[in-house]
Write a protein that holds these residues in place. Structure first.
Motif, short mmCIF file in Angstrom:
data_model
loop_
_atom_site.label_atom_id
_atom_site.label_comp_id
_atom_site.label_asym_id
_atom_site.label_seq_id
_atom_site.Cartn_x
_atom_site.Cartn_y
_atom_site.Cartn_z
N VAL A 72 30.77 -32.75 4.16
CA VAL A 72 29.32 -32.55 4.09
C VAL A 72 28.59 -33.88 3.99
O VAL A 72 27.38 -33.91 3.77
CB VAL A 72 28.96 -31.67 2.87
N ASN A 73 29.30 -35.00 4.14
CA ASN A 73 28.67 -36.31 4.00
C ASN A 73 28.12 -36.85 5.30
O ASN A 73 27.49 -37.90 5.31
CB ASN A 73 29.69 -37.31 3.43
N THR A 74 28.37 -36.15 6.44
CA THR A 74 27.94 -36.67 7.72
C THR A 74 26.42 -36.81 7.78
O THR A 74 25.89 -37.78 8.31
CB THR A 74 28.43 -35.75 8.85
N ALA A 75 25.70 -35.81 7.26
CA ALA A 75 24.24 -35.84 7.31
C ALA A 75 23.66 -36.98 6.49
O ALA A 75 22.50 -37.36 6.70
CB ALA A 75 23.67 -34.51 6.83
N ASP A 160 25.92 -33.48 14.11
CA ASP A 160 25.34 -32.27 13.54
C ASP A 160 24.13 -31.82 14.35
O ASP A 160 23.30 -32.64 14.75
CB ASP A 160 24.92 -32.54 12.09
N LYS A 161 24.03 -30.51 14.64
CA LYS A 161 22.84 -29.87 15.22
C LYS A 161 22.40 -30.51 16.54
O LYS A 161 21.26 -30.95 16.70
CB LYS A 161 21.68 -29.91 14.21
N ASP A 221 20.65 -47.95 10.81
CA ASP A 221 20.52 -48.02 9.34
C ASP A 221 19.63 -46.91 8.79
O ASP A 221 19.12 -47.01 7.67
CB ASP A 221 20.00 -49.38 8.88
N LYS A 222 19.40 -45.86 9.58
CA LYS A 222 18.68 -44.69 9.10
C LYS A 222 19.62 -43.48 9.11
O LYS A 222 20.52 -43.40 9.95
CB LYS A 222 17.46 -44.40 9.98
N PRO A 223 19.42 -42.51 8.19
CA PRO A 223 20.33 -41.36 8.13
C PRO A 223 20.11 -40.40 9.29
O PRO A 223 19.07 -40.42 9.96
CB PRO A 223 19.99 -40.69 6.79
N LEU A 224 21.11 -39.56 9.51
CA LEU A 224 21.03 -38.55 10.56
C LEU A 224 19.87 -37.60 10.31
O LEU A 224 19.24 -37.12 11.24
CB LEU A 224 22.35 -37.77 10.61
N SER A 225 19.55 -37.35 9.04
CA SER A 225 18.46 -36.43 8.71
C SER A 225 17.12 -36.97 9.19
O SER A 225 16.20 -36.19 9.46
CB SER A 225 18.42 -36.21 7.20
#
Length: 299
Positions: A72-75, A160-161, A221-225
């Motif tokens: 669950v750490n991918t996001a 993801d998604k 350097d920004k998250p997938l979210s």
């Protein structure tokens, strides 16, 4: 018989003398308490020893669940440049942005097959111009490994998604379709491609959401979210090819509208000329009638 009775009487008398002593009963009580306490401690130590039962956190009562755990750490991972030494990396070709300045747009065009085509990703090289390890920008599943002479081979990783990362112009590929990779795992070596020969040894890196290319430099350097949130609000930059197609369709529509307007104008002119002709005919008829009536009156 008398000897036996004498022995029994002597034993009973010695027991009576023993119990008459003050320290006998306290000693018996202390010994009993020690035995009971020892038994309780031994029971507790055996009850708390659960290692021999080999319990696992995934065990359920009456059910054996063999389903592997899902990460669950991918996001929460940040997009990384697909290289090990980001400090030594140089972006030779930028993403074509329709909102950028004219000189930036010109620098983001790739000349191939006698035509200029907009770059849908970034071309990354090293300062020394040598080959380097191409690494996974995010953790995910390899969904495409394809040899391509023009693009220089392609690796695609799904996240993801509907978000995928694509790596072009690579060689010595070390992954296969279906492999699970973690962020930073080596995928291949940087190579060359016919599509953009002038860049030399490089990797062409793209980020796509539902098939639409976005600017990778905006998400390093920004998250997938962050990409998912911008997709939900509709702020994601459209693919240059999509925008170019929409622009061409808009120009065709404008031309069609101009043609229609010219046709309507010519039609109106024709109607006006026909109306004018009919008015002239009517006036000539009226003049003839008036002259005939004058002749009759003179006669």
């Amino acid at each position: 018989m008398r000897e036996e009775e004498n022995k029994r009487s002597s034993q009973s008398s010695s027991l009576k003398r023993l119990f008459k002593k003050r320290w006998v009963f306290p000693a018996i009580y202390i010994a009993s308490a020690a035995i009971i306490l020892t038994g309780v401690l031994w029971y507790q130590s055996n009850a708390s020893d659960t290692d021999k039962y080999e319990y696992k956190s995934s065990d359920l009562a009456g059910k054996k669940d063999q389903t592997p755990a899902v990460e669950v750490n991918t996001a929460f991972e940040n997009f990384k440049m697909p290289v090990k030494n980001a400090d030594e990396a140089v972006i030779k070709t930028k993403f074509y942005d329709f909102n950028a300045k004219a000189e930036d747009q010109e620098a983001a065009l790739v000349f191939y097959n006698n035509t200029y085509q907009p770059s849908t990703g970034v071309d990354i090289t090293m300062k020394d111009g040598e080959t380097f390890d191409v690494t996974a920008s995010l953790s995910g599943t390899v969904t495409r490994v394809e040899e391509d002479a023009v693009l220089g081979n392609v690796i695609e990783i799904e996240h993801d998604k509907g978000i995928v990362t694509q790596y072009q112009s690579v060689k010595d590929i070390q992954v296969e379709v279906g492999d699970k990779v973690k962020q930073g795992d080596v995928l291949a070596k940087a190579g060359q491609s016919l599509f953009n020969e002038k860049v030399g040894t490089h990797v062409h890196f793209e980020i796509r959401k539902d098939g639409v290319a976005v600017n990778p430099s905006s998400y390093f350097d920004k998250p997938l979210s962050a990409l998912q949130e911008e997709v939900s609000t509709g702020d994601v930059e459209e693919s240059p090819k999509v925008k170019q197609q929409e622009k061409m369709e808009g120009e065709d529509g404008a031309e069609n509208a101009d043609d229609q307007s010219s046709e309507t104008e010519s039609g109106e002119d024709k109607d006006q000329s026909s109306d004018k002709g009919s008015d002239d005919d009517k006036s000539s008829d009226n003049e003839e009638e008036s002259t005939q009536s004058k002749e009759k009156s003179n006669s």
